[in-house]
Structure formats: structure tokens, C-alpha cells
Design a protein around this motif. Structure first.
Motif, PDB file in Angstrom:
ATOM      1  N   VAL A   1       0.833  -1.213   0.000  1.00 39.27           N
ATOM      2  CA  VAL A   1       0.000   0.000   0.000  1.00 39.27           C
ATOM      3  C   VAL A   1       0.864   1.259   0.000  1.00 39.27           C
ATOM      4  O   VAL A   1       0.445   2.312  -0.471  1.00 39.27           O
ATOM      5  N   LEU A   2       2.096   1.148   0.496  1.00 41.43           N
ATOM      6  CA  LEU A   2       3.012   2.294   0.517  1.00 41.43           C
ATOM      7  C   LEU A   2       3.341   2.787  -0.893  1.00 41.43           C
ATOM      8  O   LEU A   2       3.864   3.883  -1.065  1.00 41.43           O
ATOM      9  N   LEU A   3       2.995   1.966  -1.881  1.00 40.89           N
ATOM     10  CA  LEU A   3       3.194   2.384  -3.269  1.00 40.89           C
ATOM     11  C   LEU A   3       2.283   3.574  -3.619  1.00 40.89           C
ATOM     12  O   LEU A   3       2.637   4.403  -4.470  1.00 40.89           O
ATOM     13  N   ILE A   4       1.143   3.674  -2.930  1.00 37.36           N
ATOM     14  CA  ILE A   4       0.207   4.768  -3.227  1.00 37.36           C
ATOM     15  C   ILE A   4       0.829   6.134  -2.959  1.00 37.36           C
ATOM     16  O   ILE A   4       0.838   6.994  -3.855  1.00 37.36           O
ATOM     17  N   PRO A   5       1.357   6.399  -1.751  1.00 38.52           N
ATOM     18  CA  PRO A   5       1.986   7.713  -1.540  1.00 38.52           C
ATOM     19  C   PRO A   5       3.197   7.947  -2.435  1.00 38.52           C
ATOM     20  O   PRO A   5       3.476   9.086  -2.816  1.00 38.52           O
ATOM     21  N   LEU A   6       3.910   6.885  -2.796  1.00 38.87           N
ATOM     22  CA  LEU A   6       5.052   7.037  -3.704  1.00 38.87           C
ATOM     23  C   LEU A   6       4.576   7.475  -5.088  1.00 38.87           C
ATOM     24  O   LEU A   6       5.176   8.357  -5.711  1.00 38.87           O
ATOM     25  N   LEU A   7       3.502   6.849  -5.562  1.00 38.58           N
ATOM     26  CA  LEU A   7       2.938   7.235  -6.852  1.00 38.58           C
ATOM     27  C   LEU A   7       2.393   8.663  -6.803  1.00 38.58           C
ATOM     28  O   LEU A   7       2.449   9.393  -7.794  1.00 38.58           O
ATOM     29  N   TYR A   8       1.890   9.054  -5.642  1.00 36.76           N
ATOM     30  CA  TYR A   8       1.355  10.406  -5.477  1.00 36.76           C
ATOM     31  C   TYR A   8       2.472  11.445  -5.544  1.00 36.76           C
ATOM     32  O   TYR A   8       2.318  12.503  -6.167  1.00 36.76           O
ATOM     33  N   LEU A   9       3.589  11.133  -4.926  1.00 37.30           N
ATOM     34  CA  LEU A   9       4.733  12.050  -4.958  1.00 37.30           C
ATOM     35  C   LEU A   9       5.236  12.242  -6.391  1.00 37.30           C
ATOM     36  O   LEU A   9       5.745  13.314  -6.730  1.00 37.30           O
ATOM     37  N   ALA A  10       5.096  11.202  -7.196  1.00 35.24           N
ATOM     38  CA  ALA A  10       5.571  11.268  -8.594  1.00 35.24           C
ATOM     39  C   ALA A  10       4.413  11.449  -9.567  1.00 35.24           C
ATOM     40  O   ALA A  10       4.522  11.095 -10.745  1.00 35.24           O
ATOM     41  N   ARG A  11       3.287  12.019  -9.101  1.00 31.32           N
ATOM     42  CA  ARG A  11       2.075  12.094  -9.923  1.00 31.32           C
ATOM     43  C   ARG A  11       2.248  12.915 -11.196  1.00 31.32           C
ATOM     44  O   ARG A  11       1.451  12.776 -12.124  1.00 31.32           O
ATOM     45  N   ASN A  12       3.258  13.749 -11.254  1.00 31.96           N
ATOM     46  CA  ASN A  12       3.479  14.572 -12.447  1.00 31.96           C
ATOM     47  C   ASN A  12       4.517  13.984 -13.395  1.00 31.96           C
ATOM     48  O   ASN A  12       4.913  14.626 -14.367  1.00 31.96           O
ATOM     49  N   ASN A  13       4.961  12.766 -13.090  1.00 35.96           N
ATOM     50  CA  ASN A  13       5.969  12.120 -13.940  1.00 35.96           C
ATOM     51  C   ASN A  13       5.632  10.639 -14.091  1.00 35.96           C
ATOM     52  O   ASN A  13       5.945   9.826 -13.226  1.00 35.96           O
ATOM     53  N   ARG A  14       4.958  10.303 -15.177  1.00 30.92           N
ATOM     54  CA  ARG A  14       4.490   8.935 -15.412  1.00 30.92           C
ATOM     55  C   ARG A  14       5.634   7.931 -15.484  1.00 30.92           C
ATOM     56  O   ARG A  14       5.510   6.792 -15.045  1.00 30.92           O
ATOM     57  N   ARG A  15       6.754   8.342 -16.053  1.00 30.29           N
ATOM     58  CA  ARG A  15       7.887   7.415 -16.183  1.00 30.29           C
ATOM     59  C   ARG A  15       8.444   7.003 -14.823  1.00 30.29           C
ATOM     60  O   ARG A  15       8.782   5.843 -14.601  1.00 30.29           O
ATOM     61  N   ILE A  16       8.517   7.978 -13.912  1.00 26.01           N
ATOM     62  CA  ILE A  16       9.009   7.666 -12.564  1.00 26.01           C
ATOM     63  C   ILE A  16       8.011   6.753 -11.848  1.00 26.01           C
ATOM     64  O   ILE A  16       8.404   5.819 -11.136  1.00 26.01           O
ATOM     65  N   GLN A  17       6.723   7.011 -12.045  1.00 26.70           N
ATOM     66  CA  GLN A  17       5.703   6.150 -11.452  1.00 26.70           C
ATOM     67  C   GLN A  17       5.864   4.707 -11.922  1.00 26.70           C
ATOM     68  O   GLN A  17       5.831   3.773 -11.120  1.00 26.70           O
ATOM     69  N   CYS A  18       6.062   4.536 -13.224  1.00 34.32           N
ATOM     70  CA  CYS A  18       6.222   3.192 -13.789  1.00 34.32           C
ATOM     71  C   CYS A  18       7.514   2.539 -13.319  1.00 34.32           C
ATOM     72  O   CYS A  18       7.571   1.325 -13.102  1.00 34.32           O
TER      73      CYS A  18
END
Length: 263
Positions: free
Chosen positions: A183-200
Motif C-alpha cells: 500500500v506504501l506504493l500509493i503515496p510514492l505514486l502520489y509524490l511522482a504524480r506529475n511524472n508517469r515514467r518515474i511512477q512506472c
């Protein structure tokens, strides 16, 4: 008046529908294991949580009221806990255990995203109270997880399942989440919400950890494909569909499995 023309790619609606279809197949495996459902059906479900995590980040980022968004998930989390407990009690089908509550995962994720917003706002306004509140709120589901071993070792709680049920239903403990620390992936994805490549990249790294641990959860990496195809558009509205479909399809599959097993 201008009309938004659909862009190529997948909308939020499309991502939700992909997640729902894959989840349904996964739950067919869960409910029909007593009948020899093949393990490969479970593979379809591995990217599901990641897709819903990504969609929750998008939804939380664009919702008009983050508190209402969180309230809906919290109420759903509580109701789902009691719903599965009552369903198991009424049917008495021990061959399948209902541990399903994606609402807990998503609520904890939104709580952490809200905490990040609070912390960032506190930093920008030099408000120490907001900074500390953000840190405290982010750590809350993790710290509350320390209660799990204490509850499990308490004779009074162990003997009184309703007491444990009430605590687990109302308190957002990370260790009780369906996907646990993932579930900790959610806040990590949120921090990188403006960069799809970093999210992936984050998703790929988490998948790699599961791969080296020998878990089929590494297949979550396939969620990257629809996420990369996401076009940033909402698509068709389905605000409350998932809140109804999720418990409904679990109940139907569970009841069908129990009926077939008994006959």
C-alpha cells in the motif's frame, strides 16, 4: 462552447474497467479453489491492486473534496469488514476465507496522500503544526499496526472475535490491509504524480522485489502497460459503481461456490 474530444489511449474509466475484469477473474480463482480452479487464474489479479492504486492517485489529485473522497472509502472499509464477517457467519462455508477489503488499502493510501499535502502546505507556509500533523498522519497506519500482535496475543480479544472485528473494522492498520506494505506504493505514486515514467519505474522496482522473493505478485509489472496508455481523461462516469460492484460480486461468487459445494 467547446466540446472535449476523446484522446487516443485509455481513460480513467477504461483503467477501472480493466482492473474490474482482472479482479473478477482473480476472485473466481479464490472462490473456486475447492473445485480445483487452476492457479494461473490468480495471475490475472496480480496487476489489479497497482491499477487501483494508480487510479486512486488520479482520483485523489482531481477530486473537488478530498475529505469526502476519504470519507467514502472509510465508510466502505468499515462496512466491507462487517459485510464479509456476516456473510461467513450466515453461510458457514469454511473452504473459502473472505479477506477481501480493497477499501482498507485505498483509504490508508488516501490518508497518506492527505498527510503529504498537509506536510507540503506546512512547509510552504512555515506552519510547524501542519508539518508535524502531516508526519503524524502519515505514520499513523504504520504505528497502529503495532497493535496487531498485541491484539492477537490478548486472550480477551482472541476469545471475543466481535471485539477484534470492531477494532480491525474501525482502525486503519497497514498490516491488516489486503496488500499489506505494498500500500506504501500509493503515496510514492502520489509524490511522482506529475511524472508517469518515474511512477512506472517505481512499480517495476516493487515488482522486481517480489520477483526475487519468489512471489507471483511480480506480475504487477504488467499494470505499467495500461498506465502508460493513460490519456489523462476521466471518460465515462462511474462514481459509485465500484462501491456497489465490489461487495456484490464477492457475495455472488462466494454464495455460488458454497451452494455448489453443498450440492
Amino acid at each position: 462552447m467547446t466540446i472535449d474530444t476523446p484522446r487516443k489511449g485509455l481513460s480513467t474509466f477504461d483503467l477501472k474497467m480493466i482492473g474490474i475484469i482482472l479482479m473478477f477473474i482473480d476472485h473466481i480463482h479464490q472462490m473456486f479453489v475447492p473445485f480445483g480452479a487452476p492457479d494461473w487464474l490468480d495471475w490475472f489479479g496480480r496487476p489489479v491492486a497497482t491499477l487501483f492504486f494508480f487510479v486512486s492517485v488520479v482520483g485523489f489529485s482531481h477530486t473537488h473534496s478530498k475529505k469526502k473522497y476519504m470519507s467514502r472509502l472509510y465508510i466502505s472499509m468499515v462496512l466491507m469488514t462487517f459485510f464479509t464477517f456476516i456473510l461467513e457467519k450466515l453461510i458457514g462455508y469454511d473452504q473459502v476465507v473472505l479477506m477481501n477489503n480493497i477499501f482498507r488499502d485505498l483509504f490508508i493510501g488516501t490518508l497518506m496522500m492527505f498527510a503529504i499535502d498537509l506536510f507540503v502546505d506546512g512547509k510552504h507556509t512555515s506552519n510547524l503544526k501542519k508539518i508535524l500533523a502531516g508526519i503524524g498522519l502519515f505514520l499513523l497506519p504504520i504505528l497502529l499496526s503495532l497493535l496487531v500482535p498485541l491484539l492477537m496475543s490478548s486472550p480477551m480479544i482472541v476469545e471475543n472475535r466481535l471485539a477484534f472485528l470492531a477494532i480491525s473494522a474501525l482502525v486503519p492498520m497497514l498490516l491488516l490491509a489486503e496488500n499489506n506494505v505494498m500500500v506504501l506504493l500509493i503515496p510514492l505514486l502520489y509524490l511522482a504524480r506529475n511524472n508517469r515514467r518515474i511512477q512506472c519505474l517505481m512499480i517495476a522496482l516493487v515488482a522486481a522485489v517480489y520477483f526475487f522473493l519468489g512471489s507471483t505478485q511480480w506480475m504487477m509489472v504488467f499494470a505499467i502497460v495500461p498506465i502508460l496508455l493513460y490519456n489523462g481523461q476521466k471518460g465515462k462516469g462511474m462514481k459509485y459503481f465500484f462501491y456497489i460492484f465490489y461487495p456484490a460480486h464477492i457475495a455472488i461468487l462466494y454464495l455460488l461456490s458454497a451452494f455448489l459445494f453443498a450440492h
